[in-house]
Scaffold this motif. Structure first.
Motif, PDB file in Angstrom:
ATOM      1  N   ASP A  75       6.888  15.875   0.867  1.00 63.48           N
ATOM      2  CA  ASP A  75       4.779  16.440   0.720  1.00 63.48           C
ATOM      3  C   ASP A  75       4.016  16.260  -0.373  1.00 63.48           C
ATOM      4  O   ASP A  75       4.656  15.421  -1.935  1.00 63.48           O
ATOM      5  N   PRO A  76       2.977  16.520  -0.082  1.00 66.13           N
ATOM      6  CA  PRO A  76       1.839  15.536  -0.852  1.00 66.13           C
ATOM      7  C   PRO A  76       2.307  16.229  -2.821  1.00 66.13           C
ATOM      8  O   PRO A  76       2.256  15.835  -4.038  1.00 66.13           O
ATOM      9  N   ALA A  77       2.660  17.253  -3.005  1.00 62.04           N
ATOM     10  CA  ALA A  77       2.744  18.591  -4.189  1.00 62.04           C
ATOM     11  C   ALA A  77       3.683  17.422  -4.319  1.00 62.04           C
ATOM     12  O   ALA A  77       4.302  17.671  -6.006  1.00 62.04           O
ATOM     13  N   THR A  78       5.362  16.554  -4.019  1.00 60.53           N
ATOM     14  CA  THR A  78       6.274  15.996  -4.604  1.00 60.53           C
ATOM     15  C   THR A  78       5.519  15.021  -4.990  1.00 60.53           C
ATOM     16  O   THR A  78       5.919  14.375  -6.398  1.00 60.53           O
ATOM     17  N   LEU A  79       4.768  14.565  -4.554  1.00 58.84           N
ATOM     18  CA  LEU A  79       4.208  12.981  -5.135  1.00 58.84           C
ATOM     19  C   LEU A  79       3.255  12.695  -6.185  1.00 58.84           C
ATOM     20  O   LEU A  79       3.661  12.185  -7.416  1.00 58.84           O
ATOM     21  N   LEU A  80       2.371  14.318  -6.240  1.00 57.05           N
ATOM     22  CA  LEU A  80       1.760  14.218  -7.146  1.00 57.05           C
ATOM     23  C   LEU A  80       2.619  14.282  -8.553  1.00 57.05           C
ATOM     24  O   LEU A  80       2.033  14.188  -9.294  1.00 57.05           O
ATOM     25  N   GLU A  81       3.728  15.191  -8.501  1.00 55.24           N
ATOM     26  CA  GLU A  81       4.608  15.060  -9.231  1.00 55.24           C
ATOM     27  C   GLU A  81       5.410  14.093  -9.677  1.00 55.24           C
ATOM     28  O   GLU A  81       5.318  14.121 -11.275  1.00 55.24           O
ATOM     29  N   LEU A  82       5.422  13.404  -9.071  1.00 57.67           N
ATOM     30  CA  LEU A  82       6.236  12.088  -9.451  1.00 57.67           C
ATOM     31  C   LEU A  82       4.976  10.936 -10.328  1.00 57.67           C
ATOM     32  O   LEU A  82       5.380  10.861 -11.101  1.00 57.67           O
ATOM     33  N   LEU A  83       3.387  11.226  -9.582  1.00 57.15           N
ATOM     34  CA  LEU A  83       2.557  10.580 -10.389  1.00 57.15           C
ATOM     35  C   LEU A  83       2.440  10.935 -11.443  1.00 57.15           C
ATOM     36  O   LEU A  83       1.902  10.025 -12.379  1.00 57.15           O
ATOM     37  N   GLY A  84       2.382  11.864 -11.473  1.00 51.82           N
ATOM     38  CA  GLY A  84       2.095  12.671 -13.183  1.00 51.82           C
ATOM     39  C   GLY A  84       0.383  12.661 -13.295  1.00 51.82           C
ATOM     40  O   GLY A  84      -0.717  12.300 -13.222  1.00 51.82           O
ATOM     41  N   LEU A 116       0.509  -0.941   0.033  1.00 56.04           N
ATOM     42  CA  LEU A 116       0.063  -0.415  -0.028  1.00 56.04           C
ATOM     43  C   LEU A 116       1.280   1.251  -0.217  1.00 56.04           C
ATOM     44  O   LEU A 116       1.812   1.759   0.843  1.00 56.04           O
ATOM     45  N   SER A 117       0.597   2.368  -1.235  1.00 54.39           N
ATOM     46  CA  SER A 117       2.059   3.288  -1.075  1.00 54.39           C
ATOM     47  C   SER A 117       1.135   4.529  -1.607  1.00 54.39           C
ATOM     48  O   SER A 117      -0.127   4.575  -1.235  1.00 54.39           O
ATOM     49  N   LEU A 118       1.431   5.920  -1.381  1.00 53.15           N
ATOM     50  CA  LEU A 118       1.581   7.091  -1.528  1.00 53.15           C
ATOM     51  C   LEU A 118       0.054   7.316  -0.609  1.00 53.15           C
ATOM     52  O   LEU A 118      -1.528   8.229  -1.174  1.00 53.15           O
ATOM     53  N   LYS A 119      -0.017   7.020   0.437  1.00 53.36           N
ATOM     54  CA  LYS A 119      -0.571   7.103   1.656  1.00 53.36           C
ATOM     55  C   LYS A 119      -0.891   8.597   1.705  1.00 53.36           C
ATOM     56  O   LYS A 119      -1.792   9.042   1.989  1.00 53.36           O
ATOM     57  N   GLN A 120      -0.048   9.773   1.516  1.00 54.30           N
ATOM     58  CA  GLN A 120      -0.549  10.152   1.279  1.00 54.30           C
ATOM     59  C   GLN A 120      -1.128  11.857   0.362  1.00 54.30           C
ATOM     60  O   GLN A 120      -2.114  12.513   0.520  1.00 54.30           O
ATOM     61  N   LEU A 121      -1.089  10.918  -0.223  1.00 51.97           N
ATOM     62  CA  LEU A 121      -2.845  11.060  -2.301  1.00 51.97           C
ATOM     63  C   LEU A 121      -3.716  10.404  -1.441  1.00 51.97           C
ATOM     64  O   LEU A 121      -4.559  10.619  -0.136  1.00 51.97           O
TER      65      LEU A 121
END
Length: 316
Positions: free
Chosen positions: A254-263, A226-231
């Protein structure tokens, strides 16, 4: 239950077996939904990865491919939700499974149109809210499930009986179910039906890429997390994308950085286009028990036969 008998789930959906195929993004198109419905279960079109016009096409093709009931799975976080709702009502879809949002928002509107509504929950608290919103049944989805998952991380073994005790509407179990004995265990815990995702992702009719299907049947224990728990928490197969996300999470990104990776289009890249290293590969823990790609009708048959054989063993 014996062949030919009914319970609240088979009666609610007008199906032969209390087996529901999960509406998975990039996986559950009209071919899979119609095949499951033709086999006596309830097939669901996964609307989460479809534009409104694509959803309409899949619904119409599914109608042409089966005379049996089928439904649509609708994540409530979808950006063009009103268009999806309008199409579902216009096309007279009999069943809608909602998830990832507040069931109060749309359940009343769907039910006014004569649609049976089921909501996916990860806790007894949310199950009660779904019941209060007028849902006809709930799916109790445990931590083992693939795709987007509950933050509570409650396993199916714990969640199913808690939800069954909390609500009066029928409970459908999901998360960690790919075999007849697992289905039987869910019934012993209070479920009246099962929703099966990962097993049907590895079916001939699933719309996901062949490379993804082959990756599923070669999955071992511990190959998902289970990943990306901040999103929004999502269970993923471990690959390069997963490892990049994990490294960022360990650094406290932070969530913004993870969102950038997710794209954008990360799940499409992995599951639909077959990029097994850079894509988002959503699958449940039970993938470790799946060893073949089969026709959907065989999967329904094997689930029911395994359920019945397991029940007979318990009675001996």
């Amino acid at each position: 239950m014996k062949p030919g008998t009914t319970n609240r789930i088979t009666t609610l959906f007008r199906i032969t077996y209390p087996i529901i195929q999960a509406g998975m993004v990039w996986t559950s198109g009209w071919r899979l939904a119609s095949a499951v419905s033709n086999a006596g279960g309830l097939g669901l079109i996964g609307a989460g990865s479809m534009y409104p016009d694509v959803l309409k096409t899949h619904i119409q093709k599914c109608k042409a491919a089966t005379a049996q009931p089928f439904g649509v799975n609708l994540p409530l976080l979808y950006p063009d939700l009103e268009a999806h709702i309008r199409i579902i009502i216009e096309e007279k879809i009999p069943v809608v499974f909602t998830s990832a949002g507040n069931p109060k928002t749309w359940t009343g509107i769907l039910k006014e149109a004569g649609i049976t509504v089921v909501h996916v929950v990860s806790s007894s608290k949310f199950a009660l809210k779904a019941q209060d919103a007028g849902c006809d049944a709930v799916v109790a989805e445990g931590f083992e499930a693939g795709g987007h998952n509950g933050r509570e991380e409650t396993t199916s073994m714990v969640l199913i009986p808690l939800v069954a005790e909390a609500v009066q509407v029928p409970v459908i179990a999901a998360g960690g179910i790919a075999t007849g004995p697992q289905m039987l265990a869910a019934f012993a815990l209070g479920a009246e039906g099962v929703q099966v995702g990962s097993r049907f992702a590895a079916s001939e009719e699933a719309s996901c890429h062949t490379a993804f299907k082959n990756r599923i049947i070669n999955t071992g224990e511990g190959d998902t997390e289970l990943s990306l728990k901040q999103l929004t928490p999502v269970r993923l197969l471990k690959n390069d994308f997963y490892r990049q996300a994990k490294a960022l999470e360990l650094k406290g990104a932070d969530p913004a950085t993870l969102l950038e990776l997710l794209g954008r289009g990360r799940a499409k890249k992995g599951m639909f286009e077959g990029d097994l290293e850079n894509g988002e590969l959503e699958i449940g823990q039970v993938a470790a028990a799946i060893r073949s790609v089969q026709p959907a009708a065989e999967i329904v048959r094997d689930l029911w036969t395994g359920f019945q054989n397991g029940l007979a063993k318990l009675h001996n």
